[in-house]
Design a protein around this motif. Structure first.
Motif, short mmCIF file in Angstrom:
data_model
loop_
_atom_site.label_atom_id
_atom_site.label_comp_id
_atom_site.label_asym_id
_atom_site.label_seq_id
_atom_site.Cartn_x
_atom_site.Cartn_y
_atom_site.Cartn_z
N GLU A 238 0.82 -1.21 0.00
CA GLU A 238 0.00 0.00 0.00
C GLU A 238 0.86 1.26 0.00
O GLU A 238 0.51 2.26 -0.62
CB GLU A 238 -0.93 0.00 1.22
N GLN A 239 2.00 1.20 0.74
CA GLN A 239 2.90 2.36 0.72
C GLN A 239 3.44 2.61 -0.67
O GLN A 239 3.51 3.75 -1.15
CB GLN A 239 4.03 2.13 1.72
N ALA B 242 2.89 5.66 -5.69
CA ALA B 242 2.50 5.77 -7.10
C ALA B 242 1.30 6.69 -7.26
O ALA B 242 1.22 7.50 -8.20
CB ALA B 242 2.19 4.38 -7.66
N LEU B 243 0.32 6.57 -6.31
CA LEU B 243 -0.86 7.44 -6.39
C LEU B 243 -0.49 8.90 -6.16
O LEU B 243 -1.05 9.80 -6.80
CB LEU B 243 -1.89 6.99 -5.35
N ASN B 244 0.45 9.14 -5.23
CA ASN B 244 0.89 10.52 -5.00
C ASN B 244 1.53 11.09 -6.26
O ASN B 244 1.30 12.25 -6.64
CB ASN B 244 1.87 10.57 -3.83
N CYS C 273 -1.17 11.74 -8.61
CA CYS C 273 -1.88 12.97 -8.21
C CYS C 273 -1.10 14.22 -8.64
O CYS C 273 -1.69 15.20 -9.10
CB CYS C 273 -2.12 12.97 -6.70
N SER C 274 0.23 14.14 -8.47
CA SER C 274 1.05 15.27 -8.89
C SER C 274 0.93 15.49 -10.39
O SER C 274 0.73 16.62 -10.87
CB SER C 274 2.51 15.02 -8.50
N ASP C 275 1.01 14.37 -11.15
CA ASP C 275 0.84 14.49 -12.60
C ASP C 275 -0.54 15.01 -12.95
O ASP C 275 -0.71 15.83 -13.87
CB ASP C 275 1.08 13.12 -13.26
N PHE C 276 -1.56 14.52 -12.21
CA PHE C 276 -2.92 14.97 -12.49
C PHE C 276 -3.09 16.45 -12.18
O PHE C 276 -3.79 17.17 -12.90
CB PHE C 276 -3.90 14.15 -11.65
N GLU C 277 -2.43 16.92 -11.09
CA GLU C 277 -2.51 18.35 -10.78
C GLU C 277 -1.86 19.18 -11.88
O GLU C 277 -2.38 20.24 -12.26
CB GLU C 277 -1.82 18.61 -9.44
N LEU C 278 -0.73 18.67 -12.43
CA LEU C 278 -0.11 19.39 -13.55
C LEU C 278 -1.05 19.43 -14.75
O LEU C 278 -1.24 20.49 -15.37
CB LEU C 278 1.21 18.70 -13.92
#
Length: 333
Positions: free
Chosen positions: A143-144, A149-151, A154-159
């Motif tokens: 999970e970590q 990977a999700l973080n 999320c960063s890519d999605f925010e960009l």
């Protein structure tokens, strides 16, 4: 302070009895000799004082006289008899205590077995929990990794979201420009539609006026046609009557030809009447022909007026449909 019944003399008698048996007068031996009575500290203190007294006097066990030995033996026997009863009670109490302890030991062993079973169960559960903990740790690590990977996602999605916001702002600006152009186009279309509507209304009024005139002309022509029909029917009636009269005259002429000899005197008169009747027939025939021609002309004029009225109605329907199909003014305008 010594307990009641335990003093230095009693300790000395017990010590002497033990020495007389050739045994070492220890604290426990003296206490047992006295029937398990007295404090060990007190007995130890008395024994120490007696040892010191014996050391000072230099008294040896071999120098005791027979009387003293006999006295000591009797005292020891008496003390033994007196001490036997507490010893028996102590032994009975000891046996009872031993049985109780044995029962307690058996119960303790059963409890131990039960506790051992529970311990085994707990060990099994602990092993299971340890395995679950290892699995949980593995899942936690997974999970970590997944969270990392999700973080990153999320960063890519925010960009991408920021890029999308920029695109949206650009599209909004384009939308504003397009809206201004649309407003200008709507104003032009509205003005053009109003002009066309005014022109259509003028044409409609003109067509309605022409239609009313055509309808009035058609009504007049219809009245004329009705009158012509009536005149035609009247002429036809007269023509039928004249034809009937002509037929009757022909019959009479046929009869007269047969009676020529008798009607010679009346021939001139009949000839005159026949000529008159023929003239009237010719005139009636001409009038009938003229009425037929007038009727045909009236029918042609009526058909022309009807066709013109139909064309006017079709033009009116087309104009009405055009006005109905014209888009209504946008409420936002």
């Amino acid at each position: 302070m010594a307990r009641g019944g335990v003093n230095k003399a009693v300790v000395q008698i017990a010590r002497t009895a033990i020495l007389a048996r050739g045994e070492h007068p220890s604290i426990d031996a003296v206490r047992i000799e006295m029937g398990n009575t007295g404090s060990k500290t007190t007995i130890h203190r008395y024994l120490k004082e007696l040892d010191e007294t014996d050391s000072r006097r230099g008294v040896q066990h071999e120098q005791l006289g027979d009387e003293l030995s006999e006295l000591v033996a009797r005292l020891a026997q008496r003390l033994k008899e007196q001490a036997q009863e507490p010893i028996d009670r102590a032994e009975a109490h000891y046996e009872q205590l031993k049985a109780e302890l044995r029962d307690q030991l058996a119960q303790a062993q059963q409890d131990h077995l039960q506790l051992q079973k529970e311990l085994d169960i707990q060990n099994t559960a602990l092993q299971q929990e340890t395995a679950n903990l290892e699995a949980t740790r593995s899942m936690l690590q997974t999970e970590q990794t997944r969270n990392a990977a999700l973080n990153q996602a999320c960063s890519d999605f925010e960009l991408r979201l920021n890029d999308r916001d920029e695109q949206i702002r650009s599209l909004e600006e384009k939308h504003l420009h397009a809206r201004d152009a649309l407003e200008h186009y709507r104003s032009a279309v509205k003005e053009q539609r109003e002009q066309e509507q005014r022109r259509h209304e003028g044409q409609l009024q003109q067509l309605q006026m022409e239609l009313r005139q055509a309808q009035q002309s058609a009504l007049v022509r219809q009245d004329e046609i009705t009158q012509l029909h009536r005149d035609n029917e009247r002429v036809l009636s007269e023509s039928r009557a004249l034809s009937k009269e002509l037929n009757q005259a022909s019959d009479q002429q046929h009869k007269l030809s047969n009676l020529n000899e008798r009607l010679t005197a009346l021939l001139s008169q009949q000839e005159s009447e026949r000529t008159l009747l023929q003239e009237r027939l010719r005139v009636a025939t001409q009038e009938s022909q003229a009425l037929k021609e007038a009727q045909n002309q009236a029918l042609e004029a009526s058909a022309a007026l009807t066709l013109r009225a139909l064309k006017a109605e079709a033009a009116l329907d087309t104009l009405t449909a055009s006005l109905s199909s014209t888009p209504k003014e946008d409420p936002e305008l």
